[in-house]
Write an enzyme that holds these catalytic residues in place. Sequence first.
Site, PDB file in Angstrom:
ATOM      1  N   ALA A  73      43.189  34.160  39.177  1.00 20.80           N
ATOM      2  CA  ALA A  73      44.144  35.172  38.692  1.00 20.80           C
ATOM      3  C   ALA A  73      45.563  34.692  38.986  1.00 20.80           C
ATOM      4  O   ALA A  73      45.863  34.284  40.102  1.00 20.80           O
ATOM      5  CB  ALA A  73      43.893  36.501  39.393  1.00 20.80           C
ATOM      6  N   ALA A  74      46.385  34.714  37.974  1.00 21.19           N
ATOM      7  CA  ALA A  74      47.758  34.245  38.178  1.00 21.19           C
ATOM      8  C   ALA A  74      48.614  34.650  36.999  1.00 21.19           C
ATOM      9  O   ALA A  74      48.120  35.001  35.929  1.00 21.19           O
ATOM     10  CB  ALA A  74      47.771  32.725  38.310  1.00 21.19           C
ATOM     11  N   GLN A  75      49.896  34.622  37.238  1.00 25.00           N
ATOM     12  CA  GLN A  75      50.865  34.698  36.154  1.00 25.00           C
ATOM     13  C   GLN A  75      50.893  33.261  35.626  1.00 25.00           C
ATOM     14  O   GLN A  75      51.247  32.333  36.354  1.00 25.00           O
ATOM     15  CB  GLN A  75      52.205  35.152  36.743  1.00 25.00           C
ATOM     16  CG  GLN A  75      53.290  35.480  35.732  1.00 25.00           C
ATOM     17  CD  GLN A  75      53.707  34.306  34.900  1.00 25.00           C
ATOM     18  OE1 GLN A  75      53.442  34.280  33.688  1.00 25.00           O
ATOM     19  NE2 GLN A  75      54.318  33.311  35.500  1.00 25.00           N
ATOM     20  N   TYR A 140      57.001  28.720  38.101  1.00 24.92           N
ATOM     21  CA  TYR A 140      55.529  28.677  38.074  1.00 24.92           C
ATOM     22  C   TYR A 140      55.017  27.505  38.918  1.00 24.92           C
ATOM     23  O   TYR A 140      54.134  27.665  39.771  1.00 24.92           O
ATOM     24  CB  TYR A 140      55.061  28.545  36.621  1.00 24.92           C
ATOM     25  CG  TYR A 140      53.578  28.277  36.477  1.00 24.92           C
ATOM     26  CD1 TYR A 140      52.643  29.299  36.618  1.00 24.92           C
ATOM     27  CD2 TYR A 140      53.118  26.993  36.191  1.00 24.92           C
ATOM     28  CE1 TYR A 140      51.284  29.049  36.491  1.00 24.92           C
ATOM     29  CE2 TYR A 140      51.762  26.742  36.060  1.00 24.92           C
ATOM     30  CZ  TYR A 140      50.849  27.767  36.210  1.00 24.92           C
ATOM     31  OH  TYR A 140      49.492  27.513  36.086  1.00 24.92           O
ATOM     32  N   ASN A 169      45.936  19.806  31.585  1.00 30.63           N
ATOM     33  CA  ASN A 169      45.983  20.795  30.495  1.00 30.63           C
ATOM     34  C   ASN A 169      44.561  21.157  30.052  1.00 30.63           C
ATOM     35  O   ASN A 169      43.873  20.333  29.461  1.00 30.63           O
ATOM     36  CB  ASN A 169      46.758  20.231  29.310  1.00 30.63           C
ATOM     37  CG  ASN A 169      48.209  20.102  29.656  1.00 30.63           C
ATOM     38  OD1 ASN A 169      48.599  19.211  30.420  1.00 30.63           O
ATOM     39  ND2 ASN A 169      49.018  21.006  29.149  1.00 30.63           N
TER      40      ASN A 169
HETATM   41  P1  NAD Z   1      44.421  33.394  31.699  1.00 32.65           P
HETATM   42  O1  NAD Z   1      45.686  34.141  31.473  1.00 32.65           O
HETATM   43  O2  NAD Z   1      43.472  33.323  30.577  1.00 32.65           O
HETATM   44  O3  NAD Z   1      43.671  33.980  32.976  1.00 32.65           O
HETATM   45  C1  NAD Z   1      44.324  34.603  34.054  1.00 32.65           C
HETATM   46  C2  NAD Z   1      43.522  35.842  34.420  1.00 32.65           C
HETATM   47  O4  NAD Z   1      44.105  36.424  35.573  1.00 32.65           O
HETATM   48  C3  NAD Z   1      43.548  36.901  33.322  1.00 32.65           C
HETATM   49  O5  NAD Z   1      42.258  37.416  33.136  1.00 32.65           O
HETATM   50  C4  NAD Z   1      44.486  37.979  33.870  1.00 32.65           C
HETATM   51  O6  NAD Z   1      44.171  39.270  33.376  1.00 32.65           O
HETATM   52  C5  NAD Z   1      44.244  37.836  35.350  1.00 32.65           C
HETATM   53  N1  NAD Z   1      45.381  38.285  36.148  1.00 32.65           N
HETATM   54  C6  NAD Z   1      46.688  37.973  36.018  1.00 32.65           C
HETATM   55  N2  NAD Z   1      47.415  38.593  36.968  1.00 32.65           N
HETATM   56  C7  NAD Z   1      46.540  39.301  37.731  1.00 32.65           C
HETATM   57  C8  NAD Z   1      46.673  40.150  38.869  1.00 32.65           C
HETATM   58  N3  NAD Z   1      47.859  40.389  39.423  1.00 32.65           N
HETATM   59  N4  NAD Z   1      45.554  40.720  39.379  1.00 32.65           N
HETATM   60  C9  NAD Z   1      44.331  40.484  38.839  1.00 32.65           C
HETATM   61  N5  NAD Z   1      44.166  39.694  37.761  1.00 32.65           N
HETATM   62  C10 NAD Z   1      45.242  39.108  37.219  1.00 32.65           C
HETATM   63  O7  NAD Z   1      44.820  31.931  32.215  1.00 32.65           O
HETATM   64  P2  NAD Z   1      43.920  30.637  32.431  1.00 32.65           P
HETATM   65  O8  NAD Z   1      44.451  29.590  31.552  1.00 32.65           O
HETATM   66  O9  NAD Z   1      42.481  30.984  32.376  1.00 32.65           O
HETATM   67  O10 NAD Z   1      44.353  30.242  33.913  1.00 32.65           O
HETATM   68  C11 NAD Z   1      43.517  30.447  35.021  1.00 32.65           C
HETATM   69  C12 NAD Z   1      44.144  29.770  36.222  1.00 32.65           C
HETATM   70  O11 NAD Z   1      44.243  28.376  36.001  1.00 32.65           O
HETATM   71  C13 NAD Z   1      45.548  30.238  36.527  1.00 32.65           C
HETATM   72  O12 NAD Z   1      45.691  30.322  37.933  1.00 32.65           O
HETATM   73  C14 NAD Z   1      46.426  29.145  35.989  1.00 32.65           C
HETATM   74  O13 NAD Z   1      47.650  29.065  36.673  1.00 32.65           O
HETATM   75  C15 NAD Z   1      45.563  27.931  36.244  1.00 32.65           C
HETATM   76  N6  NAD Z   1      45.864  26.805  35.365  1.00 32.65           N
HETATM   77  C16 NAD Z   1      45.577  26.855  34.042  1.00 32.65           C
HETATM   78  C17 NAD Z   1      45.841  25.746  33.239  1.00 32.65           C
HETATM   79  C18 NAD Z   1      45.507  25.748  31.789  1.00 32.65           C
HETATM   80  O14 NAD Z   1      45.699  24.711  31.168  1.00 32.65           O
HETATM   81  N7  NAD Z   1      45.009  26.817  31.226  1.00 32.65           N
HETATM   82  C19 NAD Z   1      46.416  24.621  33.806  1.00 32.65           C
HETATM   83  C20 NAD Z   1      46.707  24.607  35.162  1.00 32.65           C
HETATM   84  C21 NAD Z   1      46.407  25.706  35.937  1.00 32.65           C
END
Ligand code: NAD
Length: 734
Positions: A73-75, A140, A169
Amino acid sequence: MRVLITGGYGFIGSFVAERFYQEGCEVSILDDLSTGNPDHIDFKHHKYILSIEDPNCEELFRNGRFEVVVHLAAQVSVAASVEDPGLDTRTNVLGLTQMLNLSRKYGVRKFIMASSAAVYGMNERFPLTEQEACEPVSPYGISKWVGERYCRKWQELYGLETLCLRFSNVYGPRQQSSGEGGVVSVFLENAMSGKPLPVYGDGTQFRDFIYVRDVADAIFRAASSTLTGIYNLSTGQASSVNDLISCLERLHGPLTVQRKEKRQGDIEKSLLDNRAIRRDLDWAPRYELAEGLALTYEWTAQRQAAADREEAAEEKKKRPPSRFRQWLHKCLPYAENLGLFAITVYLSGAFADSSYEFLDFKLFYILILGMVHGNRQAITAVILSSALFTWEQLNNGRELISLMYDTEYFFQIAIYLFIGLVVGYTVERKLALISSLKSQLLDGAEKYEFLHGVYQETRRVKEELQQQILNNGDSFGKIYAVTKNLESLEPEKILASTVSVVESILKSDSVTIYTVNKYGSYLRLAARSNGEPFDAPKSLKVEEYPFIQEMLTNKQLYVNKRLQPGTPLLAAPVQSGGQVLAVIALHRMPFENFTLYYQNLFKVTVELVSSALSRALSYVEATASQRYLEDTLILKPEVFKEILDSKRLARDRHGVEYALLTPVDSRPGHDFAELSRVISRSLRETDYIGLSPDGKLLLLLSNSTREEADFVARRLSQSGVEMAFVNEELPYVG
Ligand code: NAD
């Protein structure tokens, strides 16, 4: 395995959850649905719609007893982190620290955090290894980097195993076109809807694209491993934006590209070295870019088709009905009304001069219309019926003027009006009531579904608690059963077995038992654990240890809350008749055992042991005359043998040394009474003088090494008694 996945309804989270579920794990998801979608998950799991910053998360951890937490979970938007760094910090730093804190508080074994290639910022020493400098450029990237530090600190401070995976990515189905790594989903969406693909710069910039299932696989493996620290999670392959477009063209056909100016602050290139995780986790990415893209393309095409169908259906629903349909809808009740009126005219005429003349078809007509259509058509029916009635009267030769003075005529019209209004109004009310009941029913169904969910969850927790109580190694019954092993009356045997009992119940390898001398001024080590070495003084002068003074006065459990060195972590007095006979102490224990529960467990155990010890000691007192030779401190042969046996047992089990000495001039018939008095002056309370079966005097020095025994022998020699060490293989001991 019980696993909690935060952000489990998100893009990566849903694949991670699926992977754990497929491996037979019990999956719980914590998500606030800010970007996630619960429809991504169609298998059985525990659903918690809550923010990771919400204090109520504690309840979830208390009941969930998770072994592993995967924190996703993250922004996730770089742009949003620049616009609102406060939100980014609240979610990515404060949310994370709350998850870390609850994890260590509720005994989570492993915490896996999703970090990002964004922590490297503009560092271009490709491929970037984990040791490369982190220079994040966006809030971020900074919050992810800070998150990694927190994870490391929690491992150092509390021993919580933490693992931070720096994702490159990630792409795949269910990805939204915003957020990190969205270029693949943006391109696919544009391709499907015939829009040009936006390319910033010349398209030679490269990234390290990893398919989402490879990420889920690595996380699952990591959860069952002992891997901790920071690792890159990537393919280690660079693919340029132009490569990506060529791949897509092979799947979709020719695409149009819209070249744009480079964006300020964009990290153009990214390539992470994945050799460390390949080596340490025995993991490797399985999906080539072409394969992963084909799967993502297929999913996007299916979703697009489904969305198109839904949109068409929605469109159809939304489209206003044609004018004709609107007109028809409005006119139909009037048409029905007129049709029924025509029938009424016909029937009234047909039965006018018959024996059914008394039947007033107009009343039926008003009734039916009122019942079917409510007020408006009922009034129309009243007007038409009144007109028909007037026409009938005129037709029967009545003058219009005379009708104006005819009360019967007006009475009949009033009846029509009354029936029409009453029926129309009643039916309208009924219809309103039915529609309100319908909406109440819908609400009720929703409430029922919610309460049913709560009920199911409560039942699950109740059953788990029941199981926990039944299987709990610490249940009172089990402790009692273990302490039943102390059903002996020999204090020596009891001391040795007590160490085993306390070790087994408290799962500790650093137990000591000290006996208290009768003046309460000294404590002597009587038995100790034989595991890993630990510091436990052989004797303790009470006045030098305030914690012992306090314990002997208050007769309460002592907890070393300040972690003072050289002092046990937990200690409890063993009492009999209000007097402290011994002290049981724990010298080492894991930090998470500093709980009230563990302290209570220790207290209960010591209380149960106390009764066995005090019984044994009263026995010793009561049988003193049967134990000693008359008027001496010399134990009879059978009593001495039992004590010696228990000392041997303690040495074998717990490594507690003892020494056996005999006076050089010790022949049967010698004046043992005098000799024993001389010897006993140099002895401690825990040492024994006794006879062997062949009548030799023996001296047993408890808890003494060879050097300490040498020291006692020298002291006795100064008092005129020469001592020699006894060969352990004495025939009577066997
Ligand atoms: P996503 O937005 O699809 O998933 C994030 C989830 O976290 C969502 O379901 C959202 O509702 C939930 N969320 C956000 N804030 C929350 C809070 N305060 N409380 C509870 N839930 C909350 O994003 P993703 O691409 O699946 O990313 C997942 C993780 O991987 C993140 O931590 C992101 O930083 C990391 N990440 C992703 C990538 C990528 O390429 N997608 C790359 C590097 C890191």
